[in-house]
Design a protein around this motif. Structure first.
Motif, PDB file in Angstrom:
ATOM      1  N   UNK A  72      98.318  -2.264 -70.628  1.00 20.71           N
ATOM      2  CA  UNK A  72      98.173  -1.944 -69.543  1.00 20.71           C
ATOM      3  C   UNK A  72      96.983  -0.718 -69.574  1.00 20.71           C
ATOM      4  N   UNK A  73      96.986  -0.541 -71.152  1.00 13.72           N
ATOM      5  CA  UNK A  73      95.810   0.541 -71.371  1.00 13.72           C
ATOM      6  C   UNK A  73      94.339  -0.562 -71.729  1.00 13.72           C
ATOM      7  N   UNK A  74      94.844  -1.403 -72.680  1.00 10.37           N
ATOM      8  CA  UNK A  74      94.424  -2.414 -72.885  1.00 10.37           C
ATOM      9  C   UNK A  74      93.159  -2.932 -72.472  1.00 10.37           C
ATOM     10  N   UNK A  75      93.878  -3.552 -70.884  1.00 10.52           N
ATOM     11  CA  UNK A  75      93.301  -4.384 -69.752  1.00 10.52           C
ATOM     12  C   UNK A  75      92.521  -3.465 -69.264  1.00 10.52           C
ATOM     13  N   UNK A  81      85.413   1.924 -67.250  1.00 11.34           N
ATOM     14  CA  UNK A  81      84.329   2.310 -68.769  1.00 11.34           C
ATOM     15  C   UNK A  81      83.811   1.940 -67.227  1.00 11.34           C
ATOM     16  N   UNK A  82      83.299   1.023 -67.271  1.00 11.78           N
ATOM     17  CA  UNK A  82      82.276  -0.011 -66.122  1.00 11.78           C
ATOM     18  C   UNK A  82      81.631   1.110 -64.455  1.00 11.78           C
ATOM     19  N   UNK A  83      83.114   1.672 -64.404  1.00 14.23           N
ATOM     20  CA  UNK A  83      83.281   2.824 -63.084  1.00 14.23           C
ATOM     21  C   UNK A  83      82.503   3.891 -62.785  1.00 14.23           C
ATOM     22  N   UNK A  84      83.118   4.483 -64.219  1.00 12.83           N
ATOM     23  CA  UNK A  84      83.203   5.982 -64.583  1.00 12.83           C
ATOM     24  C   UNK A  84      81.466   5.644 -65.209  1.00 12.83           C
ATOM     25  N   UNK A 103      90.870   9.878 -73.529  1.00 15.14           N
ATOM     26  CA  UNK A 103      91.612   9.571 -74.137  1.00 15.14           C
ATOM     27  C   UNK A 103      91.498   8.039 -75.338  1.00 15.14           C
ATOM     28  N   UNK A 104      91.387   7.082 -74.167  1.00 17.22           N
ATOM     29  CA  UNK A 104      91.919   6.222 -74.470  1.00 17.22           C
ATOM     30  C   UNK A 104      90.338   5.832 -75.256  1.00 17.22           C
ATOM     31  N   UNK A 105      88.751   6.221 -74.569  1.00 15.16           N
ATOM     32  CA  UNK A 105      88.040   5.497 -75.232  1.00 15.16           C
ATOM     33  C   UNK A 105      87.956   6.518 -76.463  1.00 15.16           C
ATOM     34  N   UNK A 106      88.248   6.911 -76.979  1.00 13.26           N
ATOM     35  CA  UNK A 106      88.507   7.668 -78.291  1.00 13.26           C
ATOM     36  C   UNK A 106      88.801   7.021 -79.664  1.00 13.26           C
ATOM     37  N   UNK A 107      89.898   5.974 -78.748  1.00 15.89           N
ATOM     38  CA  UNK A 107      90.367   4.884 -79.872  1.00 15.89           C
ATOM     39  C   UNK A 107      89.880   4.369 -80.905  1.00 15.89           C
TER      40      UNK A 107
END
Length: 124
Positions: A72-75, A81-84, A103-107
């Motif tokens: 769910x996080x991956x998809x 990212x695009x929306x923000x 959080x997820x974009x820092x992975x």
């Protein structure tokens, strides 16, 4: 993500159309594009983000589906990212979703993938 991504694809096309029509039609195409995004795309994106903000476990947990990182996080990371990026006001309106995105974009895996793909762009 299944309904989020098609709406973002429409957003990309609507952003691209005014740049691809003959110059004398650009003002009209720009107005139509802007109004369509304002009255169709943005409300739908807000609907999806509201649902994620209220119903998701993102408020109580670290990730979308709970305390573990899942598909769910991956998809969802690229549509978020695009929306923000395209609608910066969403960052304040949907703070739990934006915190999750941060959080997820820092992975490391996302950073590696983003470096390979480049930034999100409406240019096709």
């Amino acid at each position: 993500q299944g309904t989020f991504q098609p709406t973002l694809s429409n957003d990309s096309l609507l952003r691209m159309i005014p740049t691809r029509v003959p110059w004398m039609l650009r003002p009209v195409a720009s107005l139509i594009s802007y109004k369509t995004r304002q009255n169709f795309v943005q409300p739908r994106l807000e609907q999806y983000l509201s649902l994620a903000e209220k119903e998701s476990s993102v408020q109580q947990n670290y990730y979308l589906a709970g305390s573990d990182f899942t598909a769910a996080d991956i998809t969802s990371i690229y549509p978020m990212d695009a929306a923000f990026q395209r609608y910066p006001a969403f960052r304040e309106r949907y703070p739990h979703c934006y915190d999750w995105y941060q959080r997820v974009s820092k992975r490391e895996a996302f950073q590696t993938a983003k470096a390979k793909v480049g930034s999100v762009s409406a240019d096709l």
